[in-house]
Write an enzyme that holds these catalytic residues in place. Structure first.
Site, PDB file in Angstrom:
ATOM      1  N   ALA A  91      24.403  56.122  16.481  1.00 43.68           N
ATOM      2  CA  ALA A  91      22.974  55.993  16.764  1.00 43.68           C
ATOM      3  C   ALA A  91      22.392  54.815  16.007  1.00 43.68           C
ATOM      4  O   ALA A  91      22.598  54.691  14.808  1.00 43.68           O
ATOM      5  CB  ALA A  91      22.238  57.272  16.359  1.00 43.68           C
ATOM      6  N   ASP A  92      21.692  53.951  16.723  1.00 43.19           N
ATOM      7  CA  ASP A  92      20.994  52.880  16.016  1.00 43.19           C
ATOM      8  C   ASP A  92      19.526  53.293  15.872  1.00 43.19           C
ATOM      9  O   ASP A  92      19.169  54.420  16.185  1.00 43.19           O
ATOM     10  CB  ASP A  92      21.153  51.545  16.738  1.00 43.19           C
TER      11      ASP A  92
END
Lengths: 137, 308
Positions: A91-92
């Protein structure tokens, strides 16, 4: 540390959570399964042991996991534990923000931006959610 | 001052490997008002022994973090991110040759990573600043001297689960919502959204405060138009802290490798802070595979300037 695998079936999805018996999370398997007042759709709730501080409800963890799975398009084989960090799953910052949005929609809560830093794992998200839901009630 | 273009023939790179920073092309620090941008594409790095070499220059903690990533592709991009930071900084060979493995890092009070220079107390730490950003398909590192820097890269066509406007209403400022709402073509709207996101991320990363320290709703990024109504400059207005000299920051927005938007935010210096004229920062961009090949791509199709 003993490790228990619990399979929760609900909300049309099957989620496998490994629940470890440490102080952070949900209680021991010897806890009572009580059929108390139904919260959502009348499914049973597992009472948490008193040892746990800020222990999120199993159903909260389950919902959070489902939202994370959907947002990050995880394969069913990807195992999620309460300690799993969103970043480990790839996840960014945009994903994390969308996860927060998804949680706000699901639980009808509002997460302050200042708190978004502390939502880094499934457990942390669930803890915050339960706290906010309780405040609302 | 353009740095030349060094390239080892790929078919003999294995023989020309060296396990030291001497195989990194040394480079001079960017000048005042200059920014360097280095990027690597994970899809172009396949050699297992090269990846092992990269793993070897990381700190034990970094290695641990890489191994915790779920899946090979995620591990690779995490590995390349740390490798890019270490090898890039090592290229600048401040004072003397630096082994990328020996670099130490720490976080500022807001959690922004910075180099923990290991010189004696007498010498001033070098004024080098860096910031990285990565997507699964591109990892980038920006470097400046005497100037805070924040960068963000995103895939142009990345998918979002919510609609652009619901996302904007939740996180962006009123002006930005209006800007996006006024775009009728949904594809253009999505692209403009991604651009705005990268600019906002780059700004909070340059500030060093991160997303939670500078909530996105508290500032507006907009495009200032010149006398012929062409977008000439990207500016930021901050609501919460009007005293914070938001004219201190300048932005560039690029399209990299035809696939990504990259936003770069750097501090303006005293000379141009009055804002009388926007002094453009010189930007030099390299595509690299550390220890193998560096290619200066400024002025090529790989780098298209959108603003700045």
């Amino acid at each position: 540390m003993a490790s228990i695998s619990a399979t929760f079936v609900g909300f049309g999805a099957s989620v496998n959570l490994s629940v470890r018996t440490d102080n952070q999370i949900i209680g021991k398997s010897s806890s009572l399964v009580s059929f108390g007042l139904p919260r959502t759709g009348g499914f049973p709730s597992i009472r948490t042991s008193r040892l746990q501080i800020c222990a999120a409800k199993p159903e909260t963890l389950e919902k959070v996991s489902a939202i994370v799975r959907k947002q990050l398009a995880l394969t069913p084989e990807t195992e999620l534990t309460p300690q799993t960090k969103f970043t480990e799953l790839g996840a960014d910052s945009l994903d994390t923000v969308e996860i927060v949005m998804g949680l706000e929609e699901e639980f009808d809560i509002s997460v302050e931006e200042e708190n978004s830093e502390i939502i880094t794992t499934i457990q942390e998200a669930a803890d915050l959610i339960d706290k906010l839901v309780e405040k609302k009630a | 001052m353009r740095i030349g273009f060094t390239k080892m023939k790929l078919d003999c790179y294995q023989r020309t490997f060296a396990h030291s920073s001497s195989s990194l092309t040394p480079i001079q620090l960017p000048a005042h008002l200059e920014t360097h941008l280095w990027y690597v594409k994970p899809s172009e790095v396949k050699n297992e022994s090269l990846l092992k070499q990269y793993l070897d220059i990381l700190s034990p903690r970094e290695r641990e973090n890489v191994m915790q990533m779920r899946g090979e592709e995620l591990r690779k991009s995490a590995l390349l991110a740390r490798t890019l930071v270490r090898t890039t900084i090592a290229r600048y060979q401040i004072n003397s040759q630096i082994n990328p493995r020996s670099l130490k890092f720490r976080k500022n009070i807001h959690g922004k990573p910075e180099v923990d220079w290991q010189f004696s107390n007498d010498s001033l730490p070098p004024p080098l600043h860096f910031n990285i950003s990565h997507t699964s398909s591109l990892v980038a590192c920006g470097v400046t001297v005497d100037s805070q820097i924040g960068i963000d890269v995103e895939e142009k066509h990345r998918s979002i689960k919510h609609t652009v406007l619901s996302f904007a209403r939740r996180y962006f400022s009123k002006h930005e919502i209006q800007f996006l709402a006024s775009i009728t073509d949904p594809q253009v709207q999505k692209l403009e959204f991604i651009k705005l996101w990268t600019l906002k991320e780059a700004y909070v990363k340059a500030l060093g405060k991160g997303f939670s320290g500078a909530p996105f709703k508290t500032f507006t990024i907009r495009f200032k138009e010149d006398s012929i109504h062409q977008a000439s400059e990207i500016v930021v207005d901050s609501f919460d802290e009007p005293t914070e000299l938001t004219s201190n920051w300048q932005f560039s927005l690029l399209e990299l490798a035809n696939s990504h938007y990259a936003a770069i935010c750097t501090e303006k210096h005293a000379a141009s802070a009055e804002g009388k004229r926007n002094v453009p920062t010189k930007l030099t961009v390299w595509k690299t595979i550390p220890f193998v090949v560096d290619e200066c791509v400024s002025g090529t199709d790989a780098v298209k300037t959108i603003y700045g």
